[in-house]
Design a protein around this motif. Structure first.
Motif, PDB file in Angstrom:
ATOM      1  N   GLY A  35      24.852 -20.540  66.494  1.00  0.00           N
ATOM      2  CA  GLY A  35      24.648 -21.406  67.610  1.00  0.00           C
ATOM      3  C   GLY A  35      23.652 -20.855  68.597  1.00  0.00           C
ATOM      4  N   GLY A  36      22.708 -21.295  69.128  1.00  0.00           N
ATOM      5  CA  GLY A  36      21.870 -20.749  70.170  1.00  0.00           C
ATOM      6  C   GLY A  36      20.473 -20.388  69.743  1.00  0.00           C
ATOM      7  N   GLY A  38      18.737 -21.537  67.247  1.00  0.00           N
ATOM      8  CA  GLY A  38      18.267 -22.776  66.709  1.00  0.00           C
ATOM      9  C   GLY A  38      16.893 -22.892  66.083  1.00  0.00           C
ATOM     10  N   ASN A 102      24.543 -31.556  71.402  1.00  0.00           N
ATOM     11  CA  ASN A 102      23.930 -30.315  70.935  1.00  0.00           C
ATOM     12  C   ASN A 102      22.425 -30.312  71.170  1.00  0.00           C
ATOM     13  N   ASN A 104      18.951 -27.453  71.200  1.00  0.00           N
ATOM     14  CA  ASN A 104      18.384 -26.129  70.958  1.00  0.00           C
ATOM     15  C   ASN A 104      19.353 -25.175  70.257  1.00  0.00           C
ATOM     16  N   THR A 105      19.995 -25.683  69.231  1.00  0.00           N
ATOM     17  CA  THR A 105      20.933 -24.876  68.457  1.00  0.00           C
ATOM     18  C   THR A 105      20.950 -25.372  67.022  1.00  0.00           C
ATOM     19  N   SER A 106      21.518 -24.581  66.149  1.00  0.00           N
ATOM     20  CA  SER A 106      21.690 -24.960  64.744  1.00  0.00           C
ATOM     21  C   SER A 106      23.132 -24.726  64.353  1.00  0.00           C
TER      22      SER A 106
END
Length: 134
Positions: A35-36, A38, A102, A104-106
């Motif tokens: 997370g974060g 991205g 959500n 800028n995260t993956s």
């Protein structure tokens, strides 16, 4: 003559030091699939994983259809515009939805069972996609 040799030697040492410390084939070690870090924002120098669906600022999932093998992981990359993923017709084999707003995260989901999984964004319901698992 020895002064020129020292200058050339010093230049070579500086060049070698500048080339050292590489973080791999793609350069930067920033980002990641958690997370974060991205991939969706486009600021990352690392390429996204092969099985990535980008939820874009142009309000589309890209690719709209992704075919994978059972047991593979898909990374859903969210850029600067808030999106989520809600699976249509969930069953026991369907991965968990990706709720929220959500950016800028993956976020990754594993698809363990063969089948066709359709999904949409609850924020932008016209955004749809399909995962085909063989």
């Amino acid at each position: 003559m020895s002064g020129i040799i020292r200058i050339i030697s010093a230049s070579l040492i500086v060049a070698l030091v500048a080339c050292g410390g590489s973080t791999g084939t793609y350069g930067s070690s920033n980002g990641g699939s958690g997370g974060g870090g991205g991939y969706g924002g486009g600021d990352n120098q690392n390429p996204p994983p092969a099985n990535t669906v980008n939820a874009s600022a142009s309000l589309a999932f890209s690719p709209s259809t992704l075919t994978i093998n059972a047991g593979e992981v898909i990374t859903f990359a969210f850029g600067s515009v808030a999106h989520n993923v809600a699976f249509d017709n969930p069953n026991a084999a369907t991965p968990t939805d990706i709720g929220g707003f959500n950016t800028n995260t993956s976020i990754q989901r594993t698809f363990s069972t063969a089948g066709t999984y359709t999904y949409h964004c609850n924020i932008h319901p016209f955004m749809t996609g399909t995962v085909v698992v063989r």
